[in-house]
Design an enzyme around this catalytic site. Structure first.
Site, PDB file in Angstrom:
ATOM      1  N   LYS A 132       0.813  -1.172  -0.041  1.00  0.00           N
ATOM      2  CA  LYS A 132      -0.043   0.073   0.158  1.00  0.00           C
ATOM      3  C   LYS A 132       0.897   1.285  -0.190  1.00  0.00           C
ATOM      4  O   LYS A 132       0.595   2.244  -0.436  1.00  0.00           O
ATOM      5  CB  LYS A 132      -1.087  -0.232   1.146  1.00  0.00           C
ATOM      6  CG  LYS A 132      -2.062  -1.222   1.040  1.00  0.00           C
ATOM      7  CD  LYS A 132      -3.190  -1.185   2.115  1.00  0.00           C
ATOM      8  CE  LYS A 132      -4.150  -2.199   1.670  1.00  0.00           C
ATOM      9  NZ  LYS A 132      -3.634  -3.685   1.902  1.00  0.00           N
TER      10      LYS A 132
HETATM   11  C1  LIG Z   1      -4.349  -4.552   1.515  1.00  0.00           C
HETATM   12  C2  LIG Z   1      -3.596  -5.777   1.387  1.00  0.00           C
HETATM   13  C3  LIG Z   1      -4.303  -6.921   0.779  1.00  0.00           C
HETATM   14  C4  LIG Z   1      -5.350  -6.725  -0.105  1.00  0.00           C
HETATM   15  O1  LIG Z   1      -5.160  -5.862  -1.133  1.00  0.00           O
HETATM   16  P1  LIG Z   1      -6.869  -5.264  -1.754  1.00  0.00           P
HETATM   17  O2  LIG Z   1      -6.261  -4.215  -2.663  1.00  0.00           O
HETATM   18  O3  LIG Z   1      -7.614  -4.739  -0.702  1.00  0.00           O
HETATM   19  O4  LIG Z   1      -7.268  -6.477  -2.429  1.00  0.00           O
HETATM   20  C5  LIG Z   1      -3.374  -8.143   0.617  1.00  0.00           C
HETATM   21  N1  LIG Z   1      -2.347  -8.295   1.290  1.00  0.00           N
HETATM   22  C6  LIG Z   1      -1.698  -7.180   2.099  1.00  0.00           C
HETATM   23  C7  LIG Z   1      -0.408  -7.623   2.838  1.00  0.00           C
HETATM   24  C8  LIG Z   1      -2.419  -6.155   2.213  1.00  0.00           C
HETATM   25  O5  LIG Z   1      -2.180  -4.937   3.079  1.00  0.00           O
END
Ligand SMILES: *Cc1c(COP(=O)(O)O)cnc(C)c1O
Length: 451
Positions: A110
């Protein structure tokens, strides 16, 4: 370039306004009015570094930001990553690759979007001499990444709601130990979906929203989706041509944000064969892609907490394409889903998607197997991607978090201690969190009291 709402009842906006708005006033999500064709640009992009590629890509969308300003914003956004390639692509064997997306400041994918979003917000606040209140809900990693994108910015306050006791202790520390006085970590008595529901209602209150200049930072923000497109292109450019022929990106999925970015890249002309939606035991998306039944179930906390989600907020963007870009169809499906918690698609068109689901027991055994087969440690989210790898495609598994964020599971599965110095440093810092009920009223009051 202008951006339209999936529900078609709001006027289109330019890039900066769509980013600042987050959720469209009609309840929909912003998408580019048309998707540019980037196939012809790929050769020219082959040798670009990550930040340069990101700039070239975003330039096609952020047409209201002067080019040199955008370049600076983008460059700054990738300086806090601890790997020179930003998103290194590692080969495990002839058919299996890992795209490591955990080299940012909070060690989860993210950061790619939220470092950029922080800089975009800062730019916009400066241009307009305004301040901003950022409000988000998180199942763990979004909140941490959002907070680190906005740390100590004078014109921004950030409030992050998370389910108390349901994020990992280290994720909580990343949010609540920053020491920054523009950051508020709100531990909600409820699930992630409860927090998300509170947030949705607050955003629907146009008056409150305007008064506090609220902006969303959850995975529906347009800038997040566009920022995430870049690493799919980057990975594609780095694969040997033979490996691109039958190429499947495998994406650990919760809110459908990450995989949606890949889908847009495919729609823009990058030849990707398909995508696998890899869920944990919270499998609404697995059920959707295997049966056409989109129906909520209870959330069961898992080893992969950032995927403990049953309402995938970005799904609406996929729905828009699936319903042939007809906003009235999107409205009808979303209205029925909101009312009944279910929508059954007749003749569901799953496009080029496949799906898998992974239980907690399987997560642990996959971590062990990948470790013994390749000497490589994956975190519990990434582990879901290693379930049922396609026998006849090249798989690029997106590694969404650094294993050191989940040391207990790793230790249990492999006997290895997984550490990272950024996380060790957090352990001695004071933790400041605010416990709060999962109600609109409580959250509204808290925000009001801080302004
Ligand atoms: C947020 C997250 C996900 C899921 O991502 P999405 O965009 O919500 O599908 C998977 N793995 C990790 C480590 C995350 O932080």
């Amino acid at each position: 370039m202008r951006f339209i709402s999936t529900r078609g009842q709001t006027p289109p906006l330019g890039f900066s306004d769509a980013v600042a708005t987050g959720l469209a006033p009609d309840g929909g999500l912003y998408l580019p009015e048309r998707l540019p064709d980037i196939a012809a640009k790929l050769d020219g992009w082959a040798k670009l570094g990550y930040a340069e590629l990101c700039f070239e890509f975003l330039k096609l969308f952020a047409t209201d930001i002067p080019s040199e300003t955008l370049r600076k914003i983008v460059n700054k956004s990738y300086t806090r990553f601890d790997h020179p390639e930003i998103a290194p692509l590692k080969k495990l064997d002839e058919r299996t690759w890992v795209l490591e997306l955990f080299h940012g400041p909070t060690l989860a994918f993210k950061d790619f979007a939220l470092q950029l979003l922080g800089n975009l917000y800062e730019h916009q606040c400066a241009v307009r001499s305004e301040s901003l209140t950022v409000l988000g809900a998180t199942s763990g990693d979004t909140g941490a990444a959002a907070i680190h994108g906005l740390l100590d910015r004078a014109r921004a306050k950030i409030f992050i709601l998370y389910p108390d006791g349901r994020v990992s202790p280290l994720q909580e520390r990343q949010m609540a130990c920053t020491g920054a006085d523009n950051v508020f970590a709100l531990a909600v008595d409820g699930t992630f979906d409860d927090a998300q529901a509170v947030l949705k209602t607050i955003f629907e209150d146009q008056d409150f929203r305007a008064r506090h200049r609220l902006s969303a930072v959850n995975s529906i923000n347009l800038a997040r989706v566009l920022a995430q497109c870049v690493y799919y292109i980057y990975a594609w450019l780095r694969l040997p041509p033979a490996a691109r022929e039958k190429l499947e990106f495998v994406v650990p999925t919760g809110n459908f944000g990450n995989v949606l970015a890949g889908y847009l890249v495919q729609k823009m002309g990058v030849p990707i064969t398909g995508f696998r939606v890899a869920t944990n035991q919270n499998d609404i998306l697995y059920r959707l892609f295997t049966t056409g039944d989109y129906s909520v179930a209870d959330v069961h906390p898992s080893h992969a907490p950032s995927m403990d989600i049953q309402v995938a907020s970005n799904f609406e963007r996929f729905l828009y394409f699936m319903e042939n870009r007809d906003p009235s169809r999107v409205r009808a499906v979303m209205a029925e889903f909101k009312q009944t918690g279910r929508y059954k698609f007749e003749n569901f068109n799953r496009d080029s998607f496949t799906a898998s689901r992974t239980t907690d027991a399987e997560i642990a055994s996959i971590i062990r197997d990948v470790h013994s087969k390749y000497g490589y440690i994956v975190d519990p989210h990434t582990a879901c991607g290693f379930k049922d790898l396609s026998p006849d495609r090249t798989s690029v598994v997106l590694s969404t978090a650094h294993p050191a964020k989940f040391p207990e599971v790793i230790k249990q599965a492999t006997g290895t201690d997984s550490t990272h110095r950024a996380l060790e440093a957090l352990k001695s810092k004071p933790l400041v969190k605010h416990r709060i009920p999962a109600t609109v009223d409580a959250v509204r009051k808290f925000i009001e009291a801080q302004s």
